[in-house]
Enzyme design. Sequence first.
Site, PDB file in Angstrom:
ATOM      1  N   GLU A   1       2.578   6.907  47.973  1.00 34.96           N
ATOM      2  CA  GLU A   1       2.963   7.138  49.376  1.00 34.96           C
ATOM      3  C   GLU A   1       1.805   6.854  50.344  1.00 34.96           C
ATOM      4  O   GLU A   1       2.019   6.330  51.433  1.00 34.96           O
ATOM      5  CB  GLU A   1       3.393   8.604  49.509  1.00 34.96           C
ATOM      6  CG  GLU A   1       4.389   8.847  50.614  1.00 34.96           C
ATOM      7  CD  GLU A   1       4.986  10.239  50.458  1.00 34.96           C
ATOM      8  OE1 GLU A   1       5.801  10.416  49.547  1.00 34.96           O
ATOM      9  OE2 GLU A   1       4.591  11.118  51.224  1.00 34.96           O
ATOM     10  N   ASP A   2       0.598   7.197  49.960  1.00 40.03           N
ATOM     11  CA  ASP A   2      -0.523   7.201  50.918  1.00 40.03           C
ATOM     12  C   ASP A   2      -1.631   6.196  50.641  1.00 40.03           C
ATOM     13  O   ASP A   2      -2.614   6.157  51.390  1.00 40.03           O
ATOM     14  CB  ASP A   2      -1.156   8.607  50.968  1.00 40.03           C
ATOM     15  CG  ASP A   2      -0.177   9.656  51.475  1.00 40.03           C
ATOM     16  OD1 ASP A   2       0.803   9.279  52.133  1.00 40.03           O
ATOM     17  OD2 ASP A   2      -0.380  10.848  51.190  1.00 40.03           O
TER      18      ASP A   2
HETATM   19  P1  NDP Z   1       3.869  15.836  58.763  1.00 42.08           P
HETATM   20  O1  NDP Z   1       4.523  16.898  59.567  1.00 42.08           O
HETATM   21  O2  NDP Z   1       4.658  15.147  57.734  1.00 42.08           O
HETATM   22  O3  NDP Z   1       2.479  16.382  58.161  1.00 42.08           O
HETATM   23  C1  NDP Z   1       2.510  17.230  57.130  1.00 42.08           C
HETATM   24  C2  NDP Z   1       2.093  16.521  55.864  1.00 42.08           C
HETATM   25  O4  NDP Z   1       0.713  16.199  55.960  1.00 42.08           O
HETATM   26  C3  NDP Z   1       2.229  17.435  54.687  1.00 42.08           C
HETATM   27  O5  NDP Z   1       3.505  17.314  54.113  1.00 42.08           O
HETATM   28  C4  NDP Z   1       1.124  16.972  53.772  1.00 42.08           C
HETATM   29  O6  NDP Z   1       1.648  15.895  53.024  1.00 42.08           O
HETATM   30  C5  NDP Z   1       0.077  16.420  54.721  1.00 42.08           C
HETATM   31  N1  NDP Z   1      -1.087  17.283  55.003  1.00 42.08           N
HETATM   32  C6  NDP Z   1      -2.348  16.830  55.188  1.00 42.08           C
HETATM   33  N2  NDP Z   1      -3.173  17.827  55.507  1.00 42.08           N
HETATM   34  C7  NDP Z   1      -2.440  18.956  55.508  1.00 42.08           C
HETATM   35  C8  NDP Z   1      -2.771  20.311  55.730  1.00 42.08           C
HETATM   36  N3  NDP Z   1      -4.015  20.703  56.029  1.00 42.08           N
HETATM   37  N4  NDP Z   1      -1.791  21.232  55.670  1.00 42.08           N
HETATM   38  C9  NDP Z   1      -0.529  20.862  55.366  1.00 42.08           C
HETATM   39  N5  NDP Z   1      -0.152  19.575  55.125  1.00 42.08           N
HETATM   40  C10 NDP Z   1      -1.110  18.618  55.193  1.00 42.08           C
HETATM   41  O7  NDP Z   1       3.177  14.905  59.739  1.00 42.08           O
HETATM   42  P2  NDP Z   1       3.601  13.575  60.343  1.00 42.08           P
HETATM   43  O8  NDP Z   1       2.482  13.168  61.194  1.00 42.08           O
HETATM   44  O9  NDP Z   1       4.039  12.677  59.254  1.00 42.08           O
HETATM   45  O10 NDP Z   1       4.835  13.983  61.306  1.00 42.08           O
HETATM   46  C11 NDP Z   1       6.138  13.867  60.876  1.00 42.08           C
HETATM   47  C12 NDP Z   1       7.096  14.831  61.593  1.00 42.08           C
HETATM   48  O11 NDP Z   1       6.430  15.901  62.270  1.00 42.08           O
HETATM   49  C13 NDP Z   1       7.903  14.168  62.667  1.00 42.08           C
HETATM   50  O12 NDP Z   1       9.001  13.513  62.152  1.00 42.08           O
HETATM   51  C14 NDP Z   1       8.320  15.350  63.539  1.00 42.08           C
HETATM   52  O13 NDP Z   1       9.529  15.922  63.057  1.00 42.08           O
HETATM   53  C15 NDP Z   1       7.245  16.340  63.348  1.00 42.08           C
HETATM   54  N6  NDP Z   1       6.435  16.477  64.568  1.00 42.08           N
HETATM   55  C16 NDP Z   1       6.533  17.640  65.283  1.00 42.08           C
HETATM   56  C17 NDP Z   1       5.780  17.840  66.411  1.00 42.08           C
HETATM   57  C18 NDP Z   1       5.860  19.145  67.133  1.00 42.08           C
HETATM   58  O14 NDP Z   1       5.010  19.419  67.959  1.00 42.08           O
HETATM   59  N7  NDP Z   1       6.829  19.989  66.855  1.00 42.08           N
HETATM   60  C19 NDP Z   1       4.872  16.800  66.920  1.00 42.08           C
HETATM   61  C20 NDP Z   1       4.821  15.634  66.088  1.00 42.08           C
HETATM   62  C21 NDP Z   1       5.589  15.499  64.976  1.00 42.08           C
HETATM   63  P3  NDP Z   1       1.060  15.433  51.594  1.00 42.08           P
HETATM   64  O15 NDP Z   1       1.479  16.436  50.574  1.00 42.08           O
HETATM   65  O16 NDP Z   1       1.739  14.102  51.427  1.00 42.08           O
HETATM   66  O17 NDP Z   1      -0.413  15.351  51.790  1.00 42.08           O
END
Ligand code: NDP
Length: 179
Positions: A65-66
Amino acid sequence: MSTQTTQFIECINFAAIKHKDQRRKDPEQTPYINHPIGVAFILTSEAGISDLAVIQAALLHDTVEDTDTTIDEICQSFGEEVASIVSEVTDDKKLPKLARKQQQIEHAPHVSTKAKLVKLADKLYNLRDLNRARPNRWTEDRITEYFEWAALVVRGLRGTNKTLENSLDQLFRERNIIT
Ligand code: NDP
Ligand code: ZN
């Protein structure tokens, strides 16, 4: 050295090289590799899992994925079973982010038990990470939104490992999220 230990070290070395330039989203910008290692550690230390294919898949779960890693490459190095689990836990990169999140909810009930274990440990690690430290630029609302989405994914993973599910449920209860 046993074959299993050799395979384990080969796998963790592969993941470390692939993730070498990546950082987590926490304010400390922790090296990314801490996450897959931590997911594998949740499986061995909390979930009682010793199946090498599950542990290897946990170590590799974010490489496709990354990073530039392909499922074929994982298949060549670690075999079909590990490649298949990694494939099951990999989002479709062709989809926009919102659709990927929806697809995780829809796919969760249909993946193998081994993939469900990796997904449960992955969610548990990420939710604990968010409780530990808020990523820069994330509002509390965004964190709540993430927990709510994770609860929907976990709903489709239930009946897999009681310990992991209880730990996740405790985190959801603390935020008054109905599961
Ligand atoms: P994500 O919300 O998907 O980010 C979370 C992912 O980042 C986790 O699943 C994890 O994936 C990884 N990660 C890395 N560091 C951390 C950490 N310290 N703690 C937890 N998770 C971490 O981010 P995206 O940028 O991909 O945004 C996608 C979605 O977020 C959008 O579709 C939207 O719905 C939402 N969003 C909401 C906002 C708001 O203010 N409400 C603003 C912007 C976006 P892994 O296990 O793969 O590392
Ligand atoms: Zn992950």
